[in-house]
Design a protein around this motif. Sequence first.
Motif, PDB file in Angstrom:
ATOM      1  N   UNK A 298       0.828  -1.205   0.000  1.00  0.00           N
ATOM      2  CA  UNK A 298       0.000   0.000   0.000  1.00  0.00           C
ATOM      3  C   UNK A 298       0.861   1.252   0.000  1.00  0.00           C
ATOM      4  N   UNK A 299       1.605   1.478   1.061  1.00  0.00           N
ATOM      5  CA  UNK A 299       2.533   2.590   1.092  1.00  0.00           C
ATOM      6  C   UNK A 299       1.897   3.962   1.167  1.00  0.00           C
ATOM      7  N   UNK A 300       0.624   4.078   1.542  1.00  0.00           N
ATOM      8  CA  UNK A 300      -0.018   5.373   1.709  1.00  0.00           C
ATOM      9  C   UNK A 300      -0.111   5.704   3.191  1.00  0.00           C
ATOM     10  N   UNK A 301       0.270   6.922   3.533  1.00  0.00           N
ATOM     11  CA  UNK A 301       0.207   7.358   4.923  1.00  0.00           C
ATOM     12  C   UNK A 301      -1.257   7.469   5.350  1.00  0.00           C
ATOM     13  N   UNK A 302      -1.572   7.122   6.617  1.00  0.00           N
ATOM     14  CA  UNK A 302      -2.960   7.238   7.075  1.00  0.00           C
ATOM     15  C   UNK A 302      -3.564   8.626   6.880  1.00  0.00           C
ATOM     16  N   UNK A 303      -2.749   9.684   7.067  1.00  0.00           N
ATOM     17  CA  UNK A 303      -3.256  11.042   6.859  1.00  0.00           C
ATOM     18  C   UNK A 303      -3.646  11.246   5.393  1.00  0.00           C
ATOM     19  N   UNK A 304      -2.859  10.668   4.475  1.00  0.00           N
ATOM     20  CA  UNK A 304      -3.195  10.767   3.052  1.00  0.00           C
ATOM     21  C   UNK A 304      -4.505  10.050   2.750  1.00  0.00           C
ATOM     22  N   UNK A 305      -4.752   8.926   3.413  1.00  0.00           N
ATOM     23  CA  UNK A 305      -6.001   8.199   3.215  1.00  0.00           C
ATOM     24  C   UNK A 305      -7.189   9.039   3.690  1.00  0.00           C
ATOM     25  N   UNK A 306      -7.066   9.641   4.875  1.00  0.00           N
ATOM     26  CA  UNK A 306      -8.137  10.492   5.405  1.00  0.00           C
ATOM     27  C   UNK A 306      -8.407  11.652   4.460  1.00  0.00           C
ATOM     28  N   UNK A 307      -7.328  12.318   4.013  1.00  0.00           N
ATOM     29  CA  UNK A 307      -7.485  13.466   3.113  1.00  0.00           C
ATOM     30  C   UNK A 307      -8.146  13.047   1.801  1.00  0.00           C
ATOM     31  N   UNK A 308      -7.743  11.903   1.258  1.00  0.00           N
ATOM     32  CA  UNK A 308      -8.286  11.449  -0.017  1.00  0.00           C
ATOM     33  C   UNK A 308      -9.785  11.195   0.084  1.00  0.00           C
ATOM     34  N   UNK A 309     -10.210  10.521   1.142  1.00  0.00           N
ATOM     35  CA  UNK A 309     -11.629  10.209   1.299  1.00  0.00           C
ATOM     36  C   UNK A 309     -12.446  11.480   1.498  1.00  0.00           C
ATOM     37  N   UNK A 310     -11.958  12.399   2.365  1.00  0.00           N
ATOM     38  CA  UNK A 310     -12.692  13.639   2.614  1.00  0.00           C
ATOM     39  C   UNK A 310     -12.735  14.516   1.370  1.00  0.00           C
ATOM     40  N   UNK A 313     -15.106  12.932  -1.261  1.00  0.00           N
ATOM     41  CA  UNK A 313     -16.502  13.126  -0.897  1.00  0.00           C
ATOM     42  C   UNK A 313     -16.950  14.564  -1.053  1.00  0.00           C
ATOM     43  N   UNK A 314     -16.076  15.517  -0.712  1.00  0.00           N
ATOM     44  CA  UNK A 314     -16.423  16.933  -0.816  1.00  0.00           C
ATOM     45  C   UNK A 314     -16.583  17.369  -2.270  1.00  0.00           C
ATOM     46  N   UNK A 315     -15.696  16.894  -3.136  1.00  0.00           N
ATOM     47  CA  UNK A 315     -15.705  17.342  -4.537  1.00  0.00           C
ATOM     48  C   UNK A 315     -16.732  16.603  -5.386  1.00  0.00           C
ATOM     49  N   UNK A 316     -16.854  15.284  -5.184  1.00  0.00           N
ATOM     50  CA  UNK A 316     -17.670  14.483  -6.093  1.00  0.00           C
ATOM     51  C   UNK A 316     -18.746  13.660  -5.394  1.00  0.00           C
ATOM     52  N   UNK A 317     -18.962  13.873  -4.089  1.00  0.00           N
ATOM     53  CA  UNK A 317     -20.005  13.141  -3.391  1.00  0.00           C
ATOM     54  C   UNK A 317     -19.674  11.666  -3.253  1.00  0.00           C
ATOM     55  N   UNK A 318     -20.714  10.815  -3.369  1.00  0.00           N
ATOM     56  CA  UNK A 318     -20.546   9.375  -3.203  1.00  0.00           C
ATOM     57  C   UNK A 318     -19.581   8.808  -4.234  1.00  0.00           C
ATOM     58  N   UNK A 319     -19.639   9.338  -5.467  1.00  0.00           N
ATOM     59  CA  UNK A 319     -18.708   8.894  -6.504  1.00  0.00           C
ATOM     60  C   UNK A 319     -17.273   9.189  -6.082  1.00  0.00           C
TER      61      UNK A 319
END
Length: 360
Positions: A298-310, A313-319
């Motif tokens: 994986x190699x993704x930092x947990x903070x990067x995962x949180x930022x990516x999901x938020x 969701x903010x930009x494109x909603x459920x998609x």
Amino acid sequence: MPIFRRETRVWFFLAVSLSTVLAVYFLSPMLAPFIFGALLAYLGDPLVDQLERLKLSRSAAVSLVFLAIFVVIGLLVLLLVPMLHNQLDALTQRAPEYGEWLDDTATQIASYFGVDADAINFKDVAKTYLPEAGSATKGLLEAVFKSGSALLSGVVFVTLTPVITFYLMRDWDLLVARLYELIPHALKAKVKELATESDSMVSAFLRGQFLVMTGLGTIYAFGLSIIGLQFSLLVGLVAGIMSFIPYLGTAVGVILAGVLFVAQYQDWVALWKVALVFGIGQLIEGYLLTPWLVGDRIGLHPVAVIFAVLAGGHLFGFVGVLLALPVSAVLAVLIRHAVGHYKESELFNDGNEQSVNPDA
């Protein structure tokens, strides 16, 4: 004379990328079944390839995998939804009782330390807000069925997703081959390298991490039910879903299970049982589930995962939520290669050479 000169290629690829982002942004309300279907087809394609190697035809292999995927999804929905609904009902009914106990406990603790605890009344908070939250959760499905547009969107999603999944899974290898043909010849080798590495990253997220989340949720729910927690399935589901961020699922699960367990039995000493359940879950995850199902890909930092999901969701909603982790995994590969090229460039090494030879 070539259509694309060297100096215009960058602008061409930037224009294509920007057009894709804008298309996703404006079409996101209708893209959910296509994205979800594509993700399911991506997950199922390796199984189809394995069945093909066993001399099954592509159509037969796709039909078997397709049937297995949607049978599993259907069984999960039929089994979990009624159980979760019952637990939410029970939690709503017991909320005032839990609030009264929390209020009495807070008052005793505050009086022990000489603090006025009248400012917080957990009993009133529980009576006011928790039943409302429970009724809002139960009313969500009612709102969906009462709203014509929401009902239509739900019907379209449920109807189209299986169809899209089947056809994408059947033609997955063909679609990949045709996309590869469109890549400029000079870039084919590099794109193939990036695609292979990206596939490893994305598959680690979508296959491995999903299985880890499912395994942890099952372990937590089963363990909490053994120690007698009334809302074990609800807590296990929440902790399992949030476990894609390291330690967050465990932290949330321990707090939620601890509060509910103490409120249910009013026994602080027995909290060691909750700690034991989550401790065993962490041991199984650390020494079995993650090394076996995910590994170190994986190699993704947990903070990067949180930022990516938020951000998704903010930009494109459920998609955006559906696309967040796969896109961030691909971006991580691209950024890693870009950083490698930068460190090999004259821009990065010019100052280093000067520092080594200050008289040059």
